[in-house]
Write a protein that holds these residues in place. Structure first.
Motif, PDB file in Angstrom:
ATOM      1  N   GLY A  60      -9.828   6.384  -6.963  1.00  0.00           N
ATOM      2  CA  GLY A  60      -9.422   7.858  -6.635  1.00  0.00           C
ATOM      3  C   GLY A  60      -9.276   8.733  -7.806  1.00  0.00           C
ATOM      4  N   ILE A  63     -16.288  -4.876  -7.344  1.00  0.00           N
ATOM      5  CA  ILE A  63     -16.396  -3.239  -7.118  1.00  0.00           C
ATOM      6  C   ILE A  63     -15.075  -2.615  -7.648  1.00  0.00           C
ATOM      7  CG2 ILE A  63     -16.753  -1.650  -5.318  1.00  0.00           C
ATOM      8  CD1 ILE A  63     -18.368  -3.758  -4.121  1.00  0.00           C
ATOM      9  N   ILE A 119      -5.772   5.937  -2.111  1.00  0.00           N
ATOM     10  CA  ILE A 119      -6.614   6.086  -3.102  1.00  0.00           C
ATOM     11  C   ILE A 119      -7.071   7.196  -3.483  1.00  0.00           C
ATOM     12  CG2 ILE A 119      -9.135   5.477  -3.737  1.00  0.00           C
ATOM     13  CD1 ILE A 119      -9.386   2.917  -2.869  1.00  0.00           C
ATOM     14  N   LEU A 120      -7.474   8.032  -2.718  1.00  0.00           N
ATOM     15  CA  LEU A 120      -7.678   9.430  -3.073  1.00  0.00           C
ATOM     16  C   LEU A 120      -6.674  10.339  -3.536  1.00  0.00           C
ATOM     17  CD1 LEU A 120      -9.690  11.902  -3.047  1.00  0.00           C
ATOM     18  CD2 LEU A 120      -9.227  12.146  -0.569  1.00  0.00           C
ATOM     19  N   ILE A 121      -5.475  10.442  -2.786  1.00  0.00           N
ATOM     20  CA  ILE A 121      -4.542  11.337  -3.121  1.00  0.00           C
ATOM     21  C   ILE A 121      -3.381  10.901  -4.232  1.00  0.00           C
ATOM     22  CG2 ILE A 121      -4.661  12.325  -0.886  1.00  0.00           C
ATOM     23  CD1 ILE A 121      -1.856  11.002  -0.336  1.00  0.00           C
ATOM     24  N   LYS A 122      -3.593   9.418  -4.573  1.00  0.00           N
ATOM     25  CA  LYS A 122      -2.674   8.742  -5.400  1.00  0.00           C
ATOM     26  C   LYS A 122      -3.530   8.492  -6.662  1.00  0.00           C
ATOM     27  CE  LYS A 122       0.514   7.098  -2.302  1.00  0.00           C
ATOM     28  NZ  LYS A 122       1.249   5.782  -1.665  1.00  0.00           N
ATOM     29  N   SER A 123      -4.990   8.885  -6.740  1.00  0.00           N
ATOM     30  CA  SER A 123      -5.632   8.501  -8.023  1.00  0.00           C
ATOM     31  C   SER A 123      -5.492   6.787  -8.206  1.00  0.00           C
ATOM     32  CB  SER A 123      -5.488   9.310  -9.065  1.00  0.00           C
ATOM     33  OG  SER A 123      -5.793  10.620  -8.876  1.00  0.00           O
ATOM     34  N   ILE A 124      -5.503   5.945  -7.134  1.00  0.00           N
ATOM     35  CA  ILE A 124      -5.353   4.611  -7.395  1.00  0.00           C
ATOM     36  C   ILE A 124      -6.777   3.992  -7.730  1.00  0.00           C
ATOM     37  CG2 ILE A 124      -4.867   2.744  -5.989  1.00  0.00           C
ATOM     38  CD1 ILE A 124      -2.800   4.240  -4.527  1.00  0.00           C
ATOM     39  N   THR A 125      -6.733   3.170  -8.580  1.00  0.00           N
ATOM     40  CA  THR A 125      -7.847   2.101  -8.897  1.00  0.00           C
ATOM     41  C   THR A 125      -7.672   0.780  -8.045  1.00  0.00           C
ATOM     42  OG1 THR A 125      -8.064   3.033 -11.018  1.00  0.00           O
ATOM     43  CG2 THR A 125      -9.084   0.781 -10.704  1.00  0.00           C
ATOM     44  N   PHE A 126      -8.574   0.436  -7.403  1.00  0.00           N
ATOM     45  CA  PHE A 126      -8.690  -0.887  -6.767  1.00  0.00           C
ATOM     46  C   PHE A 126     -10.122  -1.603  -7.654  1.00  0.00           C
ATOM     47  CE2 PHE A 126      -6.287  -2.392  -3.181  1.00  0.00           C
ATOM     48  CZ  PHE A 126      -5.560  -1.391  -3.040  1.00  0.00           C
ATOM     49  N   ARG A 127      -9.868  -2.789  -8.117  1.00  0.00           N
ATOM     50  CA  ARG A 127     -11.046  -3.144  -9.016  1.00  0.00           C
ATOM     51  C   ARG A 127     -11.000  -4.830  -8.584  1.00  0.00           C
ATOM     52  NH1 ARG A 127     -12.757  -2.618 -15.135  1.00  0.00           N
ATOM     53  NH2 ARG A 127     -14.082  -4.493 -15.257  1.00  0.00           N
ATOM     54  N   LEU A 148       0.750  -1.245  -0.201  1.00  0.00           N
ATOM     55  CA  LEU A 148       0.091   0.017  -0.165  1.00  0.00           C
ATOM     56  C   LEU A 148       0.737   1.399  -0.147  1.00  0.00           C
ATOM     57  CD1 LEU A 148      -3.069  -0.862   2.353  1.00  0.00           C
ATOM     58  CD2 LEU A 148      -3.161  -0.623  -0.097  1.00  0.00           C
ATOM     59  N   PHE A 152      -1.698   6.805  -9.715  1.00  0.00           N
ATOM     60  CA  PHE A 152      -2.359   6.165 -10.835  1.00  0.00           C
ATOM     61  C   PHE A 152      -2.172   4.667 -10.873  1.00  0.00           C
ATOM     62  CE2 PHE A 152      -1.554  10.301 -12.960  1.00  0.00           C
ATOM     63  CZ  PHE A 152      -2.900  10.989 -12.605  1.00  0.00           C
TER      64      PHE A 152
END
Lengths: 338, 338
Positions: free
Chosen positions: B278, B274, A269-277, A233, A239
């Motif tokens: 971010g 899901i 997730i927020l500050i690094k524009s991360i995608t968890f899917r 993490l 991105f």
């Protein structure tokens, strides 16, 4: 030669925490009789996969739970002994949801013919099967590793991880594989072309992972959770993409660690524009034809390698399965049924 | 008329937990002198936004922290008083990163001209500005509400939430808005066309949310975190999408709740396929021209509505900002500078 006595393994009781052999029961059964539109399949290899642990619990997941005294769910490759369905003939080789059983009558619509000229039958349960396709579709749709990026995957000597590593490497990414113990780590380098192999049993694993990823992590292919996820993490880049296909470290009910990990995660997730899917491969069937073609060709010409860990006899399935959840398998775990 | 004495508000000290007025200091300053390629802007309206709280801390986020004794960061709309940059002339109306100040010399490259024929200048800080574009781009790229789906958004009477609700409604989704108190909830129904308005102060908020979403939640536009996120998680449907653009409930350092929430979250991501992603609007600038055109037209013809909450004078900014973090604003919070 007459068929051997059909056997199956049923769920005898639900586990509390880790599964034990007491949760399973091997029993003889009558030869299944295929109904209309069904085929009788005699299994050659049964696949054992981590997701099966979830089916043993009485909770909502991808799919319904196995009920007590029902056959454990699972997929096998084998031969059609009888067909009551158009398009399937005696002698055809198929992959089908037989459950943990030597024989099964299954709806033909849920079976698919396999081409053993392209690759050995067993690979249709591994590199060319659900695990390989999970790697392929998760990378194509979500992970999308690019040249020069860093990809990390755990359980990297397993059927999903080893395919993730090889496909990402072919896409030009730097690949960091995580596995348990020196033999598996050596295999990551020698067999699967990882740039770095890390042993998650190392006391200073977190520091080693950080050192192995000097430019951070762009793709983390999540299949384990636990300590590896916690170490990954803070290293995720802007991105970063995280396909989530499994959480093996938690399948037996272990907790997730520190109380505020969730908040730290949401912040990242927020500050690094991360995608968890999250995904399961059936979400992404549009990639299936390309997968069969590309990976099938890679296996046929040796460009893509795979490793199998085969135990002999249905009776061995519970022990092998329990061991797999602790990481004791080395490659795709299969049960040879004949 | 000679220009009034320029003033600014600097960061006097870093907050521990919630920000207080002691963290800010209003002070006079000399009239800024634009350098080569810069313009001198006199602000009409200053925007106050939740993200500014993050800039007050000395920790990594989207952007660098504000340093002690530096002007608080922020965007304003106003008039160009002097231009040393091609393409900008005295009298032009612009949006620019002036900071919390009545006047600023800013690089022209970081300013954009605004068309006050399309919509009032102040809307370029709200419905037609960063908050509106956050709603628009997050929905287009990540949320993608479809007809018949259920979308939930909190802070729904605010500039992001009210735009999210209106755009999702226009896309055919059922919209559930969450806000604090009866006046805001009434506004969700009357002004912004939400199908359901829920008060997050209600003791039985979780039960009401569940009742308001009988078919589950397909899109949750995340801008608050905290209690709302915890209530939303168990209601997310298969293939739910969660654009994450803010976590206001946690900006002042509050914790995230129960220890195992993170594991529950990861499990949900996995078994329900899901997506959590971010973003900040600058990630998604490819949507900006379409946003200006569509939302600008909607505002001009009245199809898209917005609400502003205006306080008078730069000296009011700290109090108004602190109140906003607690939800006391009602609509897009602006400071009228002249």
């Amino acid at each position: 030669m007459p068929e051997a006595q059909p056997q199956r393994i049923v769920l005898a009781s639900r586990p509390t925490g880790e599964a034990t052999t007491d949760n399973f029961r091997l029993e003889p059964m009558p030869m299944p009789v295929p109904g209309d539109g069904e085929i009788l399949v005699r299994g050659d290899y049964l696949s054992l996969d981590p997701y099966m642990r979830g089916r043993m619990d009485d909770r909502k997941s991808y799919a319904p739970s196995v009920q007590i005294d029902q056959t454990m769910t699972g997929e096998a490759v084998g031969m059609v002994l009888r067909s009551n369905a158009p398009g399937f003939a005696e002698g055809d080789m198929v992959a089908a949801h037989t459950g943990w059983a030597t024989h099964a009558a299954v709806p033909a619509a849920q079976a698919r013919k396999i081409d053993t000229q392209v690759a050995p039958a067993s690979t249709y349960l591994g590199a060319l099967g659900m695990p390989g396709f999970t790697a392929y579709s998760g990378l194509k749709e979500i992970g999308r590793p690019k040249a020069g990026e860093t990809l990390v995957v755990a359980a990297a000597s397993g059927p999903v991880g080893s395919m993730v590593g090889q496909l990402a490497k072919a896409a030009g990414a730097r690949t960091v594989g995580i596995a348990g113990g020196p033999a598996k780590c050596q295999s990551l380098l020698d067999d699967f072309g990882f740039d770095v192999a890390l042993d998650h049993y190392a006391e200073d694993f977190e520091a080693r992972l950080s050192a192995a990823c000097p430019d951070g992590i762009d793709v983390y292919f999540e299949n384990v959770g636990g300590r590896v996820l916690a170490a990954v993490l803070p290293l995720l880049n802007q991105f970063a993409r995280v396909p989530v296909c499994g959480l093996v470290a938690h399948y037996s009910g272990q907790s997730a660690g520190a109380p505020d990990q969730f908040l730290a995660f949401m912040r990242d997730i927020l500050i690094k524009s991360i995608t968890f899917r999250g995904f399961i491969n059936s979400d992404l069937m549009e990639y299936y034809p390309a997968f069969l073609e590309e990976v099938g060709a890679g296996i046929a010409n040796g460009a893509i390698r795979y490793r199998e860990d085969v135990v002999a006899g249905l009776a061995q399935a519970p022990d092998a399965f329990i061991g797999m959840l602790k990481g004791s398998n080395f490659g795709k775990l299969l049960v040879k049924l004949r």
